[in-house]
Design an enzyme around this catalytic site. Structure first.
Site, PDB file in Angstrom:
ATOM      1  N   LYS A  44      12.503  -2.263   9.299  1.00 58.53           N
ATOM      2  CA  LYS A  44      11.706  -1.960  10.499  1.00 58.53           C
ATOM      3  C   LYS A  44      11.977  -2.916  11.654  1.00 58.53           C
ATOM      4  O   LYS A  44      12.101  -2.482  12.796  1.00 58.53           O
ATOM      5  CB  LYS A  44      10.235  -2.028  10.104  1.00 58.53           C
ATOM      6  CG  LYS A  44       9.345  -1.211  10.978  1.00 58.53           C
ATOM      7  CD  LYS A  44       7.975  -1.089  10.380  1.00 58.53           C
ATOM      8  CE  LYS A  44       7.431  -2.442  10.012  1.00 58.53           C
ATOM      9  NZ  LYS A  44       6.486  -2.539   8.993  1.00 58.53           N
ATOM     10  N   HIS A  86       2.020   7.352  11.296  1.00 57.65           N
ATOM     11  CA  HIS A  86       2.297   7.047  12.709  1.00 57.65           C
ATOM     12  C   HIS A  86       1.155   7.483  13.618  1.00 57.65           C
ATOM     13  O   HIS A  86       1.390   7.989  14.720  1.00 57.65           O
ATOM     14  CB  HIS A  86       3.608   7.708  13.176  1.00 57.65           C
ATOM     15  CG  HIS A  86       4.822   7.025  12.626  1.00 57.65           C
ATOM     16  ND1 HIS A  86       5.340   5.881  13.177  1.00 57.65           N
ATOM     17  CD2 HIS A  86       5.599   7.317  11.552  1.00 57.65           C
ATOM     18  CE1 HIS A  86       6.403   5.504  12.471  1.00 57.65           C
ATOM     19  NE2 HIS A  86       6.575   6.344  11.479  1.00 57.65           N
ATOM     20  N   ASP A 108      -1.815  -1.174   7.541  1.00 58.64           N
ATOM     21  CA  ASP A 108      -1.321  -1.883   6.356  1.00 58.64           C
ATOM     22  C   ASP A 108      -2.143  -3.133   6.070  1.00 58.64           C
ATOM     23  O   ASP A 108      -2.468  -3.441   4.924  1.00 58.64           O
ATOM     24  CB  ASP A 108       0.146  -2.291   6.558  1.00 58.64           C
ATOM     25  CG  ASP A 108       1.015  -1.100   6.897  1.00 58.64           C
ATOM     26  OD1 ASP A 108       0.505   0.034   6.783  1.00 58.64           O
ATOM     27  OD2 ASP A 108       2.168  -1.296   7.264  1.00 58.64           O
ATOM     28  N   SER A 168      15.056   1.057   5.082  1.00 62.92           N
ATOM     29  CA  SER A 168      14.775   1.097   6.507  1.00 62.92           C
ATOM     30  C   SER A 168      14.204  -0.250   6.914  1.00 62.92           C
ATOM     31  O   SER A 168      13.062  -0.562   6.602  1.00 62.92           O
ATOM     32  CB  SER A 168      13.759   2.200   6.792  1.00 62.92           C
ATOM     33  OG  SER A 168      13.322   2.098   8.116  1.00 62.92           O
ATOM     34  N   TYR A 218      10.740   2.599  15.317  1.00 68.22           N
ATOM     35  CA  TYR A 218       9.280   2.422  15.328  1.00 68.22           C
ATOM     36  C   TYR A 218       8.724   2.180  16.738  1.00 68.22           C
ATOM     37  O   TYR A 218       7.856   2.894  17.218  1.00 68.22           O
ATOM     38  CB  TYR A 218       8.898   1.265  14.394  1.00 68.22           C
ATOM     39  CG  TYR A 218       7.415   1.195  14.121  1.00 68.22           C
ATOM     40  CD1 TYR A 218       6.850   1.909  13.073  1.00 68.22           C
ATOM     41  CD2 TYR A 218       6.572   0.439  14.927  1.00 68.22           C
ATOM     42  CE1 TYR A 218       5.480   1.862  12.831  1.00 68.22           C
ATOM     43  CE2 TYR A 218       5.206   0.387  14.686  1.00 68.22           C
ATOM     44  CZ  TYR A 218       4.672   1.096  13.638  1.00 68.22           C
ATOM     45  OH  TYR A 218       3.322   1.051  13.417  1.00 68.22           O
ATOM     46  N   ARG A 223       0.834  -1.200   0.000  1.00 69.33           N
ATOM     47  CA  ARG A 223       0.000   0.000   0.000  1.00 69.33           C
ATOM     48  C   ARG A 223       0.870   1.253   0.000  1.00 69.33           C
ATOM     49  O   ARG A 223       2.053   1.211   0.358  1.00 69.33           O
ATOM     50  CB  ARG A 223      -0.928   0.044   1.221  1.00 69.33           C
ATOM     51  CG  ARG A 223      -0.203   0.031   2.568  1.00 69.33           C
ATOM     52  CD  ARG A 223      -0.057   1.405   3.182  1.00 69.33           C
ATOM     53  NE  ARG A 223       0.767   1.380   4.371  1.00 69.33           N
ATOM     54  CZ  ARG A 223       2.055   1.625   4.372  1.00 69.33           C
ATOM     55  NH1 ARG A 223       2.709   1.880   3.251  1.00 69.33           N
ATOM     56  NH2 ARG A 223       2.735   1.614   5.508  1.00 69.33           N
ATOM     57  N   ASP A 273      -1.945   5.408  13.311  1.00 67.95           N
ATOM     58  CA  ASP A 273      -2.875   4.255  13.416  1.00 67.95           C
ATOM     59  C   ASP A 273      -2.768   3.605  14.786  1.00 67.95           C
ATOM     60  O   ASP A 273      -3.774   3.255  15.404  1.00 67.95           O
ATOM     61  CB  ASP A 273      -2.675   3.237  12.265  1.00 67.95           C
ATOM     62  CG  ASP A 273      -1.263   2.699  12.116  1.00 67.95           C
ATOM     63  OD1 ASP A 273      -0.323   3.236  12.734  1.00 67.95           O
ATOM     64  OD2 ASP A 273      -1.087   1.713  11.356  1.00 67.95           O
TER      65      ASP A 273
HETATM   66  P1  NG1 Z   1       5.474   0.346   7.127  1.00 63.67           P
HETATM   67  O1  NG1 Z   1       6.719   0.189   7.876  1.00 63.67           O
HETATM   68  O2  NG1 Z   1       5.559   1.385   6.116  1.00 63.67           O
HETATM   69  O3  NG1 Z   1       4.951  -0.930   6.593  1.00 63.67           O
HETATM   70  C1  NG1 Z   1       4.426   1.005   9.535  1.00 63.67           C
HETATM   71  C2  NG1 Z   1       3.289   0.273  10.252  1.00 63.67           C
HETATM   72  C3  NG1 Z   1       1.939   0.967  10.070  1.00 63.67           C
HETATM   73  C4  NG1 Z   1       2.029   2.454  10.388  1.00 63.67           C
HETATM   74  C5  NG1 Z   1       3.199   3.069   9.596  1.00 63.67           C
HETATM   75  C6  NG1 Z   1       3.445   4.518   9.921  1.00 63.67           C
HETATM   76  C7  NG1 Z   1       3.556  -2.154  10.366  1.00 63.67           C
HETATM   77  C8  NG1 Z   1       3.242  -3.450   9.738  1.00 63.67           C
HETATM   78  N1  NG1 Z   1       3.143  -1.073   9.731  1.00 63.67           N
HETATM   79  O4  NG1 Z   1       4.304   0.849   8.151  1.00 63.67           O
HETATM   80  O5  NG1 Z   1       0.985   0.342  10.898  1.00 63.67           O
HETATM   81  O6  NG1 Z   1       2.164   2.681  11.764  1.00 63.67           O
HETATM   82  O7  NG1 Z   1       4.426   2.381   9.865  1.00 63.67           O
HETATM   83  O8  NG1 Z   1       2.315   5.267   9.631  1.00 63.67           O
HETATM   84  O9  NG1 Z   1       4.175  -2.110  11.426  1.00 63.67           O
END
Ligand code: NG1
Length: 491
Positions: free
Chosen positions: A255, A64, A211, A253, A263, A57, A66
């Site tokens: 995560k 940041h 997501d 990045s 995060y 998506r 949700d």
């Molecule tokens: P990314 O790292 O872009 O998939 C993460 C979180 C989202 C949201 C965004 C920031 C996961 C799976 N996804 O997305 O829920 O917090 O960062 O808006 O951790």
């Protein structure tokens, strides 16, 4: 709530043709499925019984927030994870392979109670998150008891990893769907979005739910305003004369690897901020511990502007250290924040302390921008106004939430200089992608200009090649959410 095919009470479609998945699939897409079916057959000696597909998506606005309970506005994209699956009656194992040999295969027991090995950071962790999620959901919902069967899985993903386009959730959701389907189960989209959000946390990040919700509930042609608790979506029609252009800044990045200092640290800072605010607003010890999100504070004071005013009055700039926070909220409340292994890792690695005011101001202002953006789309205002909200979002992510990086800032500037109406980082940040709103008649200009200003030097330095350009800079439209595909013909 608009009752559409993306609604939470609808089941994930089971389709029999690639046309139902991609609209007009390209020959390259057809070839991709043939190759995946071949890889399955080579590895497991028979054809797969189906394919589960879940998209990545792009989040248009609402970063940041949700996990703080606030609505976000993403759309599903054409890049996705596809899991070819089949039951294996004899192996009693889960065998997981990847069509791309760079991703090594792994075999697991069929026990849903097994832990996800977060120390390994292996790509199959997301598959196992999805696997566990299905059985967690069955148990929680008190549904029928299902005996886990042996499974053969072969995966192909096109969402670039560490890019902010949610490759992790695409894989987790597609895996959950494959496991579900192989066991003859079918749940609603709302149920799947909810349990995949929870089960992806087995990978070690305290994910918010956006997501998985959009990957499961996305629909071609519309972005979705996603609300949480419970998960609901409303269609948002984007301006017809505009496109969204995605650019990957090429800083990766990861995560899961950096969760404790990025995060998950932000998730912790938000909870601490909410608890400190709660205490300053007169909450008892019990109420402070119950406070989970900054939205809880908004509910307590009645509206967003009072919540923002409370933050400005009661929180100070700069870092708080652990002792200062403990003195305000009490040791028990402080320890409660760090009770999960993921947040314990944040505590153990933290040397700087915690920023509470700037994180809170980002969350409240970003939550407001999401609704302004959605309302502006509904009123069909001049798209330039949407660009202003996107620029505001990036500035807030950069300065207040500190989740940008020099490369993302440079790329966002390059988009704006090339004539985009607005641009911002998308996803978790600290690398990955930016998204820009561009008038349809300027798309080619923007692509070509950003190609020169941002990417030409990276090609010259060997970071990428000319051939990579279509994968790192492209225009995109909202695409379909997750499906199960049952066919052996891709012509
Ligand atoms: P990314 O790292 O872009 O998939 C993460 C979180 C989202 C949201 C965004 C920031 C996961 C799976 N996804 O997305 O829920 O917090 O960062 O808006 O951790």
């Amino acid at each position: 709530m608009v009752a559409t095919a993306g609604a939470p009470d609808v089941h994930v479609p089971v389709v029999s043709s690639l046309d139902d998945v991609y609209g007009s699939p390209t020959e390259e897409t057809r070839e991709r499925y043939r190759a995946l079916a071949d890889a399955f057959e080579r590895a497991y000696g028979r054809a797969p019984s189906g394919f589960a597909r879940a998209p990545g998506r792009v989040n248009l606005i609402g970063e940041h927030i949700d996990y703080e309970g606030y609505s976000v506005l993403p759309m599903a994209i054409g890049l996705d994870a596809v899991v070819a699956y089949g039951v294996n009656e004899t192996s009693g194992k889960i065998r997981v392979g990847n069509a791309n040999p760079e991703y090594t295969e792994k075999t697991f027991e069929t026990s849903p109670g097994q832990d996800v090995d977060t120390s390994s950071l292996h790509w199959t962790n997301y598959v196992m998150c999805g696997y566990k999620g299905v059985f967690d959901f069955l148990e929680e919902s008190g549904g029928k008891s299902v005996e886990p069967v042996g499974l053969d899985l072969m995966i192909d993903g096109t969402v670039p990893t560490g890019s902010g386009l949610s490759s992790s959730s695409a894989l987790c959701c597609a895996s959950a769907l494959a496991v579900m389907s192989a066991h003859g189960l079918s749940f609603t989209k709302g149920e799947i979005a909810d349990f995949t959000c929870k089960c992806e946390r087995y990978s070690g990040t305290q994910s918010g739910g956006m997501d998985q919700a959009i990957s499961i509930m996305g629909e071609a042609g519309v972005a979705k305003l996603v609300d949480f608790n419970p998960i609901q979506t409303n269609d948002v029609y984007l301006p017809e004369n505009c496109a969204f252009v995605i650019g990957n800044c090429l800083a990766v990045s990861n995560k899961a690897e950096t969760a404790h200092e990025r995060y998950n640290l932000r998730v912790v800072e938000c909870r601490l901020a909410a608890m400190v605010l709660g205490r300053k607003l007169g909450m008892s010890d019990e109420e402070v511990v119950e406070t989970q999100t900054l939205q809880d504070i908004e509910k307590r004071v009645g509206n967003m502007s009072s919540a923002k005013a409370a933050a400005e009055e009661y929180l100070h700039d700069g870092y708080y250290d652990a002792r200062e926070i403990e003195e305000i909220i009490g040791v028990d409340a402080f320890l409660d924040v760090f009770s999960s292994p993921a947040s314990k890792a944040v505590l153990n690695h933290n040397v700087t302390g915690y920023k509470l005011l700037s994180r809170t101001l980002h969350v409240y202002s970003e939550a407001g921008r999401v609704h302004l953006f959605a309302a502006a789309c509904a009123m069909k205002v001049d798209p330039a106004e949407l660009g202003v909200y996107m620029n505001g979002s990036h500035e807030s992510c950069r300065a207040l939430y500190e989740c940008s990086c020099p490369e993302l800032d440079e790329l966002v500037d390059a988009f704006r200089a090339a004539g985009a109406l607005g641009a911002r980082l998308t996803g978790a940040g600290w690398g990955g992608c930016a998204v820009a709103l561009v008038s349809m008649d300027k798309v080619q200009d923007v692509l070509s200009q950003v190609g020169k200003t941002y990417y030409a030097s990276r090609i010259a330095n060997g970071v990428i090649t000319e051939d990579d350009m279509s994968a790192v800079l492209f225009a995109t439209l909202p695409s379909n959410g997750a499906v199960v595909l049952k066919t052996t013909s891709f012509d």
